[in-house]
Design an enzyme around this catalytic site. Structure first.
Site, PDB file in Angstrom:
ATOM      1  N   ASP A   1       0.828  -1.213   0.000  1.00 33.18           N
ATOM      2  CA  ASP A   1       0.000   0.000   0.000  1.00 33.18           C
ATOM      3  C   ASP A   1       0.857   1.256   0.000  1.00 33.18           C
ATOM      4  O   ASP A   1       0.489   2.276  -0.604  1.00 33.18           O
ATOM      5  CB  ASP A   1      -0.931  -0.005   1.205  1.00 33.18           C
ATOM      6  CG  ASP A   1      -1.914  -1.158   1.169  1.00 33.18           C
ATOM      7  OD1 ASP A   1      -2.255  -1.612   0.060  1.00 33.18           O
ATOM      8  OD2 ASP A   1      -2.339  -1.616   2.253  1.00 33.18           O
TER       9      ASP A   1
ATOM     10  N   SER B   1       4.143   3.355   9.753  1.00 36.09           N
ATOM     11  CA  SER B   1       5.465   3.155   9.146  1.00 36.09           C
ATOM     12  C   SER B   1       5.671   4.002   7.893  1.00 36.09           C
ATOM     13  O   SER B   1       6.774   4.044   7.354  1.00 36.09           O
ATOM     14  CB  SER B   1       5.654   1.674   8.771  1.00 36.09           C
ATOM     15  OG  SER B   1       4.866   1.318   7.637  1.00 36.09           O
TER      16      SER B   1
END
Length: 357
Positions: free
Chosen positions: A303, A344
């Site tokens: 993603d 992240s």
């Protein structure tokens, strides 16, 4: 990019040393497209942004992440050593990834009328995402994704779509004016095919570039979804599901890409994990390699790649696609070196400056 697969009949007995009762904090600051420092939380008290460049029609999931020494076998109970709750869902992940890099973004989605849904709406606000077309339904709970991550950074995921499947063609069509004014529309496979196809057709009608990430893969994918995709992106596992071609090397990926191209999409990207990505058009194939790193957590790396690609397509249209893919691989590589999913994803000022020239 990570491989995602259900872990089936497994139970995790968590010997948890650290439980996070609150959802993870996210980056407060990023740089906008003019390279000026902005503080998202203070700046985004207004939720509507004019003419978002990237519109994502897709899913929102609450990630329930268990960290374990290794992934359990079917029927096995093992101990975990850490647990966290965070924000996920392929659509929302890609939207946040693009926003962190500096694109103006909007989300078209559905959450449940519950605490997870309210937390998700706040997460979008905190990250500066336009939520004009994020609906709330009482008919289903907000989607969730229990995830197991082992010490090597590999993961396996179960998704319970919930409210994501309550978004219909009607809700998508209500966002037409927003889609019309955008540069790139992004879709995935975690909402209904009806809603996804409606979004892609709408974007094509208005000459908006379409980026379809067919994940999770579905062998019964509507052929019209492929035909309405300017860029059709899958990982090697998903490509195998769609084409029945087992991908063990780049040559296998080229064969799978050719099969997908024959179904009518403009171009194909097959992500290959640590080996980078393959870009294919009717003119041939280009393999883009990725930097070798030791991953901490691969969850959501695919993603991060798609969100970065949408950003470059919208904000750097002068670049050729191979260069966009190369830069997107760099963003994804950074993401696997930190734990969590959206937590992240790097902000613009945490990345090499040469990515933005």
């Amino acid at each position: 990019m990570p491989r995602s697969s259900p872990f089936g009949r497994c139970n995790l007995l968590l010997s948890v040393s650290l439980i996070h009762p609150a959802l993870a904090e996210f980056f407060d600051c990023a740089r906008n497209n003019n390279h000026a420092r902005i503080c998202i939380k203070s700046r985004q008290k207004r939720l509507k942004m004019s003419n978002p460049k990237v519109v994502v029609v897709g899913s929102c999931m609450t990630d329930l992440v268990s960290y374990t020494p290794r992934l359990p076998k079917p029927g096995e109970t093992i101990h975990g050593h850490q647990f966290s709750v965070g924000f996920g869902g392929k659509g929302a992940n890609q939207c946040i990834a693009a926003r962190r890099l500096g694109a103006s973004t909007a989300m078209v989605a559905m959450v449940g009328d519950d605490s997870f849904g309210q937390n998700y709406l706040q997460n979008f606000k905190d990250n500066g995402v336009d939520i004009t077309h994020v609906g709330v339904t009482k008919e289903a709970a907000t989607g969730v994704a229990p995830i197991a991550v082992d010490d090597s950074g590999e993961n396996c995921i179960i998704i319970v779509a919930g409210a994501n499947l309550k978004m219909t063609k009607k809700e998508v069509e209500a966002a037409e004016s927003m889609v019309k004014s955008s540069s790139v529309l992004v879709c995935q496979g975690e909402i209904t095919m009806e809603a996804t196809l409606a979004a892609l057709v709408m974007a094509r009608k208005h000459q908006v570039k379409t980026l379809m990430n067919a994940a999770p893969a579905d062998s019964s994918l509507d052929p019209s979804i492929i035909q309405n995709s300017d860029v059709f992106c899958v990982n090697e596992t998903e490509a195998e599901v769609l084409t029945s071609i087992c991908i063990k090397n780049v040559k296998d990926a080229e064969r799978a890409a050719e099969e997908l191209l024959s179904r009518g999409c403009g171009s194909v990207i097959i992500t290959l994990g640590g080996e980078g990505a393959l870009y294919s058009t009717s003119n041939g194939h280009v393999h883009v390699s990725a930097e070798k790193v030791t991953p901490v957590d691969t969850t959501g790396a695919g993603d991060a790649f798609v969100g970065a690609l949408a950003y470059f397509m919208a904000c750097y249209p002068q670049l050729d696609m191979v260069e966009m893919i190369r830069r997107s691989c760099k963003v994804a590589t950074v993401s696997v070196q930190a734990p969590g999913t959206q937590s992240s994803y790097p902000a613009r000022d945490k990345l090499p400056k040469e990515i933005f020239v």
